[in-house]
Design an enzyme around this catalytic site. Structure first.
Site, PDB file in Angstrom:
ATOM      1  N   CYS A  60       0.850  -1.251  -0.002  1.00 47.57           N
ATOM      2  CA  CYS A  60       0.006   0.059   0.138  1.00 47.57           C
ATOM      3  C   CYS A  60       0.818   1.192  -0.022  1.00 47.57           C
ATOM      4  CB  CYS A  60      -1.061   0.004   1.126  1.00 47.57           C
ATOM      5  SG  CYS A  60      -2.004   1.424   1.197  1.00 47.57           S
ATOM      6  N   CYS A  61       1.992   1.145   0.964  1.00 48.49           N
ATOM      7  CA  CYS A  61       2.916   2.356   0.811  1.00 48.49           C
ATOM      8  C   CYS A  61       3.563   2.581  -0.445  1.00 48.49           C
ATOM      9  CB  CYS A  61       3.787   2.145   2.041  1.00 48.49           C
ATOM     10  SG  CYS A  61       3.226   2.785   3.690  1.00 48.49           S
TER      11      CYS A  61
ATOM     12  N   CYS B   5      -3.373   4.761   9.575  1.00 47.10           N
ATOM     13  CA  CYS B   5      -2.049   4.147  10.147  1.00 47.10           C
ATOM     14  C   CYS B   5      -1.436   5.324  11.110  1.00 47.10           C
ATOM     15  CB  CYS B   5      -1.130   4.151   8.677  1.00 47.10           C
ATOM     16  SG  CYS B   5      -1.914   2.927   7.533  1.00 47.10           S
TER      17      CYS B   5
ATOM     18  N   CYS C 193       8.346   3.874   6.162  1.00 46.37           N
ATOM     19  CA  CYS C 193       7.843   3.742   4.943  1.00 46.37           C
ATOM     20  C   CYS C 193       8.578   3.507   3.876  1.00 46.37           C
ATOM     21  CB  CYS C 193       6.712   4.814   4.754  1.00 46.37           C
ATOM     22  SG  CYS C 193       7.486   6.337   4.471  1.00 46.37           S
TER      23      CYS C 193
HETATM   24  S1  SF4 Z   1       0.455   5.022   5.583  1.00 46.65           S
HETATM   25 FE1  SF4 Z   1      -1.012   3.181   5.430  1.00 46.65          FE
HETATM   26  S2  SF4 Z   1      -2.853   3.753   3.997  1.00 46.65           S
HETATM   27 FE2  SF4 Z   1      -0.985   5.205   3.880  1.00 46.65          FE
HETATM   28  S3  SF4 Z   1       0.209   4.514   2.050  1.00 46.65           S
HETATM   29 FE3  SF4 Z   1       0.907   3.358   3.961  1.00 46.65          FE
HETATM   30  S4  SF4 Z   1      -0.246   1.606   4.495  1.00 46.65           S
HETATM   31 FE4  SF4 Z   1      -1.305   2.825   2.937  1.00 46.65          FE
END
Ligand code: SF4
Length: 230
Positions: free
Chosen positions: A108-109, A194, A220
């Site tokens: 997702c990130c 998050c 991230c």
């Molecule tokens: S912080 Fe959470 S919602 Fe945002 S991109 Fe990363 S996993 Fe996805």
């Protein structure tokens, strides 16, 4: 404090002179980033400001983006994730996939942050970030100017030696707009799903991806393994 401000301004001007249109400041509108926006708007106005809208940001982040835009009269380039990539990910793994595995969270990130950041940095030679050394163990070896081997750019970290107290003193002294979530004990603000508030004594980074335990404090990937230059 004034010497630190002067040193930061000098580095921003140096980056602006050296790289001109090949330089961007990637802002997520946290406390450090609004401080840098204040300094850039006053001392190095040609530096382009970009940000990522992951599609999952809290309303307070949009509010501070517009507050900065209005107060400083600056342009902010907003980069969004690729629609087809998000649709395929959600079709396959659901909207809240990041809670189910580290692999899902990284995917997702990657789609919502890394890919748009790569587009924002495409064709550039240098970027500026608001990271500070005391924010995480993984930032201990970072320096003010380094070679970012992940993105293949020169990376400027003008606030690397700033403390949290110095950042907030600057924000208050200069009436800089900031994310209202900071007043609700959110030290680090990312996507709404998050990010959480922390209690006294908790590691500030424990407000992000708190359900992931196995690797300690999570990152991230935006500031992965650069090589120190000076
Ligand atoms: S912080 Fe959470 S919602 Fe945002 S991109 Fe990363 S996993 Fe996805």
């Amino acid at each position: 404090m004034q010497s630190k401000i002067d040193e930061t301004i000098a580095l921003l001007k140096q980056a602006e002179d050296e790289y001109g249109p090949d330089l961007v400041f990637a802002s997520s509108f946290g406390a450090e980033d609004v401080l840098l926006i204040d300094l850039i708007s006053k001392h190095a106005r040609s530096i382009q400001i970009v940000t990522l809208d992951t599609g999952r940001l809290p309303q307070q982040t949009y509010d501070v983006m517009d507050a900065c835009r209005d107060k400083y009269g600056i342009k902010i380039e907003v980069y969004f994730p690729d629609t087809a990539e998000v649709e395929a990910m959600v079709r396959e793994s659901g909207l809240n996939l990041f809670y189910h595995s580290v692999e899902n969270r990284k995917r997702c990130c990657e789609i919502r942050k890394i890919h748009p950041l790569k587009r924002a940095l495409a064709g550039k030679k240098a970027w500026i970030t608001g990271v500070r050394r005391e924010q995480a163990d993984s930032r201990q070896t970072m320096s003010m100017v380094e070679d970012d081997t992940y993105f293949g750019l020169t990376k400027f970290n003008p606030l690397i030696e700033w403390t949290q107290a110095e950042v907030w003193n600057y924000i208050r002294d200069n009436d800089v707009p900031y994310n209202a979530l900071h007043d609700q004990h959110y030290p680090s603000i990312g996507c709404a799903c998050c990010t959480r508030a922390i209690t006294v004594g908790e590691d500030p980074r424990s407000g992000r991806w708190w359900w992931e335990q196995e690797d300690g404090v999570a990152e991230c990937g935006l500031h992965a393994s650069p090589i120190k230059r000076k």
